[in-house]
Design an enzyme around this catalytic site. Sequence first.
Site, PDB file in Angstrom:
ATOM      1  N   ASP A 257      14.498   3.015   2.167  1.00 30.53           N
ATOM      2  CA  ASP A 257      13.286   2.342   1.698  1.00 30.53           C
ATOM      3  C   ASP A 257      12.708   1.583   2.892  1.00 30.53           C
ATOM      4  OD1 ASP A 257      11.393   0.584   0.739  1.00 30.53           O
ATOM      5  OD2 ASP A 257      12.523   0.016  -1.052  1.00 30.53           O
TER       6      ASP A 257
ATOM      7  N   PHE B  53      15.547  -4.928  -2.379  1.00 34.38           N
ATOM      8  CA  PHE B  53      14.333  -4.991  -3.193  1.00 34.38           C
ATOM      9  C   PHE B  53      13.645  -3.629  -3.144  1.00 34.38           C
ATOM     10  CE2 PHE B  53       9.894  -5.643  -4.200  1.00 34.38           C
ATOM     11  CZ  PHE B  53       9.996  -6.382  -5.375  1.00 34.38           C
TER      12      PHE B  53
ATOM     13  N   LYS C  73       3.166  -0.558   1.714  1.00 31.56           N
ATOM     14  CA  LYS C  73       2.644  -1.752   2.389  1.00 31.56           C
ATOM     15  C   LYS C  73       1.623  -1.490   3.514  1.00 31.56           C
ATOM     16  CE  LYS C  73       5.584  -5.248   0.600  1.00 31.56           C
ATOM     17  NZ  LYS C  73       6.886  -4.955   0.031  1.00 31.56           N
TER      18      LYS C  73
HETATM   19  C1  LIG Z   1       7.337  -4.581  -1.348  1.00 34.68           C
HETATM   20  C2  LIG Z   1       8.479  -3.654  -1.431  1.00 34.68           C
HETATM   21  C3  LIG Z   1       8.576  -2.688  -2.440  1.00 34.68           C
HETATM   22  C4  LIG Z   1       7.602  -2.627  -3.589  1.00 34.68           C
HETATM   23  O1  LIG Z   1       6.325  -2.310  -3.173  1.00 34.68           O
HETATM   24  P1  LIG Z   1       5.090  -2.485  -4.222  1.00 34.68           P
HETATM   25  O2  LIG Z   1       3.936  -1.905  -3.452  1.00 34.68           O
HETATM   26  O3  LIG Z   1       4.972  -3.927  -4.500  1.00 34.68           O
HETATM   27  O4  LIG Z   1       5.428  -1.699  -5.414  1.00 34.68           O
HETATM   28  C5  LIG Z   1       9.619  -1.802  -2.397  1.00 34.68           C
HETATM   29  N1  LIG Z   1      10.539  -1.848  -1.417  1.00 34.68           N
HETATM   30  C6  LIG Z   1      10.494  -2.771  -0.436  1.00 34.68           C
HETATM   31  C7  LIG Z   1      11.531  -2.757   0.632  1.00 34.68           C
HETATM   32  C8  LIG Z   1       9.474  -3.713  -0.413  1.00 34.68           C
HETATM   33  O5  LIG Z   1       9.456  -4.645   0.530  1.00 34.68           O
END
Ligand SMILES: *Cc1c(COP(=O)(O)O)cnc(C)c1O
Length: 394
Positions: free
Chosen positions: A223, A138, A252
Amino acid sequence: MNTKEIMALSDKYVMHTYGRLGLAPVRGHGARLWDADGNQYLDFVGGLAVDSLGHCHPAVVGAVQAQAGTLLHVSNLYYIEQQARLAQLLAQNSCCDRVFFCNSGAEANEAAIKLARKYAKQKYGPEKCQFITAENSFHGRTLATITATGQPKYQQGFEPLPEGFKYVPFNDLEALGEAIGPHTAAVLLEPVQGEGGVHVADPAYLAGARRLCDQHGVLLIFDEVQCGLGRTGRFLAYQHFGVEPDIITLAKALGGGFPIGAMLAKEDVAAAFSPGDHASTFGGNPLACAAGLAAMNATLGGAVENCVRVGAYLKEKLVALQNKYHFIREVRGLGLLLGMELAGEGAVYVKRCQERGLLINCIAGNVLRFIPPLTIAEADVDRAVEILDTALAM
Ligand SMILES: *Cc1c(COP(=O)(O)O)cnc(C)c1O
């Protein structure tokens, strides 16, 4: 307004992009939340890994209040002290040297995708522009990041998608080796897949990915939007694996509840960006960075150690539940990013826990995810596991 009124107003005027639970939180303190009707909850959702210091951490609240009365926003046309200091803190606590600030995880990944393309094209030529990502990953909800996300359900209906992405099964080094080619610019991976179901990378997989990237002149991007910033029991998740990426994305928990994202890179990679190549109006403004500085100082100042200790404690208790209930297939994760895979649907347990004062969430249909504050106490874990036990027993 009470819960019913808030729900009615929201359902009438807010766009229906979320399947919401019937709960309207209005106040938080540490691991506790109160709803508009005065009910109290133990919060093991934590704003989806945002509220890593608990709700309204005093250092973050104090920094936001002080900065709000001094200077909220100025343009990146100018130098911003808080931004420079937060960049320094992130560089000093990671393998990277420079930071670009934005407002979310998706934007951080967009920035990483742009930087990797620019770097690869400059260094190797215009054909070197493709990305490899993992299935069940994700990476966000912009067009490029839903394309990077290896889950078709996030892409359907939004075609045409940007070109240049392919997907490989996670933790399958052979598949990665076969997918990498002369046109690959970067491999983008989560060291611990969050949204996809709490899947931890094998150390040999990440080490092998690093080796393959080095052999083929490919950048390795981690990420860490969800798994970074203390969540797994290290400041950054890659530090568990002894494998350094070239680019790291964060968001986050970075602002302790205030929206801020960041893309970090090693010096030679960061050098591919020149003034004008990328920008964000709000990115790294004084208020966001004041929140970020306070949150990161608190994270580095004891929250990570607490996460290691209480994370092990929670995992042990979840494993004890696994031994008790045959339909719990697996308990997995690192630190306080833990998942419990069930044989059947998980939504019913989320509902039962909520009715008993515990907030958890369910991902991938059958994985209960536990992401409480890193600062949580053992006594709160005991209470949460008690409620979960009751919900599982029904
Ligand atoms: C939540 C998340 C995102 C996206 O972050 P947003 O602030 O919602 O754009 C990207 N990568 C990972 C691994 C995430 O958990």
